[in-house]
Scaffold this motif. Structure first.
Motif, PDB file in Angstrom:
ATOM      1  N   LEU A  92      -5.858 153.200 -42.656  1.00  0.00           N
ATOM      2  CA  LEU A  92      -4.609 152.656 -42.131  1.00  0.00           C
ATOM      3  C   LEU A  92      -4.006 153.589 -41.087  1.00  0.00           C
ATOM      4  O   LEU A  92      -3.048 153.205 -40.405  1.00  0.00           O
ATOM      5  CB  LEU A  92      -3.624 152.445 -43.280  1.00  0.00           C
ATOM      6  N   ALA A  97      -4.695 148.930 -49.999  1.00  0.00           N
ATOM      7  CA  ALA A  97      -5.723 148.739 -48.979  1.00  0.00           C
ATOM      8  C   ALA A  97      -6.993 149.490 -49.342  1.00  0.00           C
ATOM      9  O   ALA A  97      -6.933 150.603 -49.873  1.00  0.00           O
ATOM     10  CB  ALA A  97      -5.211 149.212 -47.628  1.00  0.00           C
ATOM     11  N   ARG A 112      -2.425 144.000 -41.809  1.00  0.00           N
ATOM     12  CA  ARG A 112      -2.638 145.179 -40.976  1.00  0.00           C
ATOM     13  C   ARG A 112      -2.810 144.759 -39.524  1.00  0.00           C
ATOM     14  O   ARG A 112      -3.538 143.808 -39.228  1.00  0.00           O
ATOM     15  CB  ARG A 112      -3.889 145.950 -41.414  1.00  0.00           C
ATOM     16  N   MET A 120       1.285 148.457 -40.673  1.00  0.00           N
ATOM     17  CA  MET A 120       1.255 147.570 -41.840  1.00  0.00           C
ATOM     18  C   MET A 120       2.511 146.724 -41.841  1.00  0.00           C
ATOM     19  O   MET A 120       3.616 147.233 -41.639  1.00  0.00           O
ATOM     20  CB  MET A 120       1.160 148.378 -43.125  1.00  0.00           C
ATOM     21  N   HIS A 126      -2.551 152.635 -37.466  1.00  0.00           N
ATOM     22  CA  HIS A 126      -2.284 151.200 -37.444  1.00  0.00           C
ATOM     23  C   HIS A 126      -0.902 150.897 -38.000  1.00  0.00           C
ATOM     24  O   HIS A 126      -0.195 151.776 -38.466  1.00  0.00           O
ATOM     25  CB  HIS A 126      -3.353 150.459 -38.257  1.00  0.00           C
ATOM     26  N   TRP A 186       1.901 153.441 -39.716  1.00  0.00           N
ATOM     27  CA  TRP A 186       1.352 154.290 -40.760  1.00  0.00           C
ATOM     28  C   TRP A 186       1.373 155.761 -40.378  1.00  0.00           C
ATOM     29  O   TRP A 186       1.685 156.619 -41.191  1.00  0.00           O
ATOM     30  CB  TRP A 186      -0.088 153.859 -41.068  1.00  0.00           C
ATOM     31  N   TYR A 198      -1.977 140.407 -36.221  1.00  0.00           N
ATOM     32  CA  TYR A 198      -2.430 141.134 -37.404  1.00  0.00           C
ATOM     33  C   TYR A 198      -3.801 140.606 -37.801  1.00  0.00           C
ATOM     34  O   TYR A 198      -4.006 139.391 -37.884  1.00  0.00           O
ATOM     35  CB  TYR A 198      -1.421 140.958 -38.543  1.00  0.00           C
TER      36      TYR A 198
END
Length: 124
Positions: A29, A24, A98, A34, A32, A53, A111
Motif C-alpha cells: 500500500l 490488504a 486502493r 486507500m 498509494h 498511505w 480505484y
C-alpha cells in the motif's frame, strides 16, 4: 494482485459508533491511496474518506467530517474507518478500495482494487 477484505459492519442505533477494518494482502500500500466508499440502495457509490498511505494525509466528504476518522496500521497493512455519531442516512454498504499512486481522488473509477463490502445499518 491486491486483495482487500472489509469487516466491522453491523446494525447500530442512531448516535452510535462502528469501526470498519480493511485488511490488504498480496501487494504493497506504500505510495498509494486507500479510500472508503459507500453505496445506499438505489444510489450511486459515493466517496467517504481517503488516506495517503505514505504521507498519512486524510480527506473526507463534507457529510462525515467531524464524525468519521480514517486511519492505518502499517504493520497490519490495514486501514480503518471509525464512524461516530452515526445517522440513518449513513446506512449503506461500505467498500474499501486502493488507488494506484499518491494523489487522492473522489472518483471511484480511479480505484483499481475493491473489497467485497460490509453492510452498515443505522436505525432511527
Amino acid at each position: 494482485q491486491v486483495q482487500l477484505v472489509e469487516s466491522g459492519g453491523g446494525l447500530v442505533q442512531a448516535g452510535g459508533s462502528l469501526r470498519l477494518s480493511c485488511a490488504a494482502s498480496g501487494g504493497t500500500l506504500t505510495g498509494h491511496v486507500m479510500g472508503w466508499f459507500r453505496q445506499a440502495p438505489g444510489k450511486e457509490r459515493e466517496f467517504v474518506a481517503a488516506l495517503s498511505w505514505s504521507g498519512g494525509s486524510t480527506y473526507y466528504t463534507d457529510s462525515v467530517k467531524g464524525r468519521f476518522t480514517i486511519s492505518r496500521d502499517n504493520a497490519k497493512n490495514t486501514v480503518y474507518l471509525q464512524m461516530n455519531s452515526l445517522k440513518p442516512e449513513d446506512t449503506a454498504v461500505y467498500y474499501c478500495a486502493r488507488k494506484r499512486g499518491s494523489t487522492y481522488t473522489v472518483g471511484a473509477e480511479r480505484y483499481d482494487y475493491w473489497g467485497q463490502g460490509t453492510q452498515v445499518t443505522v436505525s432511527s
